[in-house]
Design a protein around this motif. Structure first.
Motif, PDB file in Angstrom:
ATOM      1  N   THR A  26     -33.750 119.600  46.695  1.00 16.71           N
ATOM      2  CA  THR A  26     -35.170 119.500  46.993  1.00 16.71           C
ATOM      3  C   THR A  26     -35.526 118.026  47.133  1.00 16.71           C
ATOM      4  O   THR A  26     -35.236 117.227  46.247  1.00 16.71           O
ATOM      5  N   VAL A  27     -36.139 117.677  48.250  1.00 22.74           N
ATOM      6  CA  VAL A  27     -36.508 116.289  48.533  1.00 22.74           C
ATOM      7  C   VAL A  27     -37.753 115.943  47.725  1.00 22.74           C
ATOM      8  O   VAL A  27     -38.776 116.626  47.818  1.00 22.74           O
ATOM      9  N   GLU A  28     -37.656 114.889  46.928  1.00 19.93           N
ATOM     10  CA  GLU A  28     -38.750 114.524  46.021  1.00 19.93           C
ATOM     11  C   GLU A  28     -39.567 113.322  46.473  1.00 19.93           C
ATOM     12  O   GLU A  28     -40.689 113.136  46.007  1.00 19.93           O
ATOM     13  N   THR A  61     -31.461 104.931  53.619  1.00 17.59           N
ATOM     14  CA  THR A  61     -30.516 104.877  52.496  1.00 17.59           C
ATOM     15  C   THR A  61     -29.538 106.043  52.569  1.00 17.59           C
ATOM     16  O   THR A  61     -28.332 105.889  52.369  1.00 17.59           O
ATOM     17  N   PHE A  62     -30.060 107.231  52.876  1.00 16.62           N
ATOM     18  CA  PHE A  62     -29.249 108.444  52.994  1.00 16.62           C
ATOM     19  C   PHE A  62     -28.197 108.277  54.093  1.00 16.62           C
ATOM     20  O   PHE A  62     -27.013 108.524  53.892  1.00 16.62           O
ATOM     21  N   LEU A 100     -19.255 112.248  47.568  1.00 10.26           N
ATOM     22  CA  LEU A 100     -20.251 111.860  48.567  1.00 10.26           C
ATOM     23  C   LEU A 100     -21.485 112.754  48.473  1.00 10.26           C
ATOM     24  O   LEU A 100     -22.610 112.264  48.513  1.00 10.26           O
ATOM     25  N   LEU A 101     -21.274 114.048  48.317  1.00 14.30           N
ATOM     26  CA  LEU A 101     -22.412 114.966  48.202  1.00 14.30           C
ATOM     27  C   LEU A 101     -23.237 114.671  46.961  1.00 14.30           C
ATOM     28  O   LEU A 101     -24.474 114.760  47.004  1.00 14.30           O
ATOM     29  N   ALA A 160     -27.080 113.737  47.366  1.00 14.47           N
ATOM     30  CA  ALA A 160     -28.045 114.573  46.661  1.00 14.47           C
ATOM     31  C   ALA A 160     -28.952 113.712  45.762  1.00 14.47           C
ATOM     32  O   ALA A 160     -30.154 113.950  45.659  1.00 14.47           O
ATOM     33  N   ALA A 161     -28.364 112.718  45.114  1.00 13.08           N
ATOM     34  CA  ALA A 161     -29.148 111.824  44.254  1.00 13.08           C
ATOM     35  C   ALA A 161     -30.171 111.035  45.074  1.00 13.08           C
ATOM     36  O   ALA A 161     -31.312 110.858  44.655  1.00 13.08           O
ATOM     37  N   ILE A 162     -29.776 110.591  46.254  1.00 17.31           N
ATOM     38  CA  ILE A 162     -30.694 109.854  47.121  1.00 17.31           C
ATOM     39  C   ILE A 162     -31.838 110.770  47.564  1.00 17.31           C
ATOM     40  O   ILE A 162     -33.005 110.395  47.514  1.00 17.31           O
ATOM     41  N   ALA A 163     -31.493 111.976  48.018  1.00 15.87           N
ATOM     42  CA  ALA A 163     -32.508 112.899  48.541  1.00 15.87           C
ATOM     43  C   ALA A 163     -33.462 113.380  47.457  1.00 15.87           C
ATOM     44  O   ALA A 163     -34.633 113.657  47.739  1.00 15.87           O
TER      45      ALA A 163
END
Length: 85
Positions: free
Chosen positions: A7-9, A21-22, A74-75, A79-82
């Motif tokens: 979920t994009v925060e 960044t992503f 990588l995922l 995921a941490a960035i998103a």
């Protein structure tokens, strides 16, 4: 193929700085990486135009997929960035 649903925060969604960044993180990997809105068509996660073209907004879920050596790591990074606020 490894996959993460995230979920994009970020308040701006997956646009501008979060998108850059992503894409930079995806581009440094030597493996295929795609991103899609949940239920949508995947696009190349290494292309800023394609990622921004998804028009992902805050609170929406994306699906990130990668295949190859280092896909899980990588995922995790993508995921941490998103999911960062």
């Amino acid at each position: 193929m490894a996959e993460r649903k995230v979920t994009v925060e970020a308040e701006v969604g997956l646009h501008a700085r979060p998108a850059a960044t992503f894409v930079q993180a995806a581009a440094k990997a030597d493996i295929d990486v795609t991103v899609a809105r949940q239920g949508g068509q995947p696009v190349n996660a290494k292309s800023i135009l394609m990622v921004m073209g998804l028009d992902v907004r805050q609170g929406e879920t994306i699906v990130i997929r990668a295949e190859g050596d280092g896909a899980e790591e990588l995922l995790d990074e993508l995921a941490a960035i998103a999911s960062a606020p």
